[in-house]
Scaffold this active site. Sequence first.
Site, short mmCIF file in Angstrom:
data_model
loop_
_atom_site.label_atom_id
_atom_site.label_comp_id
_atom_site.label_asym_id
_atom_site.label_seq_id
_atom_site.Cartn_x
_atom_site.Cartn_y
_atom_site.Cartn_z
CB SER A 1 -8.82 -16.81 -18.44
OG SER A 1 -8.35 -17.33 -19.66
CD GLU B 1 -4.10 -8.02 -13.65
OE1 GLU B 1 -3.13 -8.72 -13.96
OE2 GLU B 1 -5.27 -8.29 -13.99
CE1 TYR C 1 -5.59 30.65 -23.74
CE2 TYR C 1 -5.31 31.54 -25.96
CZ TYR C 1 -5.82 30.57 -25.11
OH TYR C 1 -6.55 29.52 -25.61
CB THR D 1 12.93 -4.73 3.33
OG1 THR D 1 13.81 -5.77 3.74
CG2 THR D 1 12.33 -4.05 4.56
CG HIS D 2 15.62 -5.44 -0.24
ND1 HIS D 2 16.40 -4.57 -0.97
CD2 HIS D 2 15.81 -5.12 1.06
CE1 HIS D 2 17.06 -3.77 -0.15
NE2 HIS D 2 16.72 -4.08 1.10
CE LYS E 1 -5.13 -16.70 -14.91
NZ LYS E 1 -3.93 -16.37 -15.58
#
Length: 461
Positions: free
Chosen positions: A281, A294, A321, A159-160, A287
Amino acid sequence: MSTRQKKLWGGRFRKPTNKMVEAFTASIGFDRRLYRYDIEGSIAHAKMLAKQGIISKKDEKAIIRTLRDILKDIEKGKFVFHHEDEDIHMAIEKALIARAPEAGGKLHAGRSRNDQVSLDLRMYLREEIEETLNLVAALKLQFIAMAKTEIGTIMPGYTHLQKAQPVLLSHYFLAYWEMLDRDEERLWECSKRVNVMPLGSAALAGTGLPIDRAYTARELKFPEVSRNSMDAVSDRDYVAEFIFVASLIMMHLSRFCEDVILWSTAEFDFLEISDAFTTGSSIMPQKKNPDVAELVRGKTGRVYGNLVALLTLMKGLPMTYNRDLQEDKEPLFDTVDSLKGCLAIITEMIKHLTFKRERMQEEASGGFSAATDVAEYLVMKGVPFRESHGIVGRLVAHCLEKNREISDLTIKEFQRFHEAFEKDIVERISVKNVVDARKSIGGTSEKMVLTRIREIEGRKK
Ligand code: ARG
């Protein structure tokens, strides 16, 4: 004016449409994706007109035959779309009239593009919702399969984003199952409101022709007919509702992706994404990036944008409309494409994750994650929770000061904090027992997680 440029509504106009206006107002570039529904809707409308004696049987046949030919041509890529045709409805009707001049001109009786466009959009969306439901179901199955495989894996729960209490990795997967289950329900709910037949509302007031809207609805498999023509031609609630449901699904996917991204870092090191689902990369040879996750997180913002665009589009519209409504389609189409694409790739990506069980387990035990259980141990010995909370707080402070873990303490040391501690405290706070103690409904114990899996698998579809 050439025949190509001639407008079906050109009767009262003395000048041809300005070229810039033509290009600016055209929606054919994007609404052509509705062609199949437009043709299906027109065929049902023609049948209804003939049944009601508004057009002849002969005209009905000619119209249907020609519309089917047009459909084939579009599907074969032989149909040429021109932006002077404004939108998909005009393009198809124009082609119909060109190919069947006598009958074709009779089709548009008792309807308007205002009800036609909503019909097409509803038919499109109900089909897309069905496909989305299949994709959600596949992802839910994947989460269940993983919950079964990883039943023995304990991970730190947060949590947090601070280590909180150990949980089963399976419990985490089932959390996503629950979210997706609610999403599924929302999609069903939304499809009920999409599945309402607006045709026959005409421009805004209905028509004076003796049409049979219930018949058209049956032909097109709509369980409901819209009940107010003014509402029907200007209502886009169903579009907003779908994009909202899509936004929630995207939010769920995005949160999952965020964990995948975090967990794949060297700092967490809880999972590995296979090479097939990562990218490199261009400068840093070492990498391996979680780009799929993402991008799903990124596309979530885009879908939210579509929701805001649609709501903003609607907020100031006078009844009924208005041409502004043409701007409903691109946000909807983009939402459908983004959502379906994300659901499909996440379902696949999950199969390419390897969870590092030992590493998770190791992290699950540290960081005083058994502290609550020590307090609960005292509660079971009759100590009020608020008091035991304070006692364990002092115990944690002591450990921090001496650089020790709770599990390192001897029974003597425990008893210095409270005389109710007995030998069984050591066993009680092992990671496995901490997890398995959570046996009430919704808890993370292996027993409860297996119960939930059984419930889910036994549930009728
Ligand atoms: N292309 C228009 C739309 O997408 C179709 C309806 C046009 N109606 C009209 N009265 N101009 O909304």
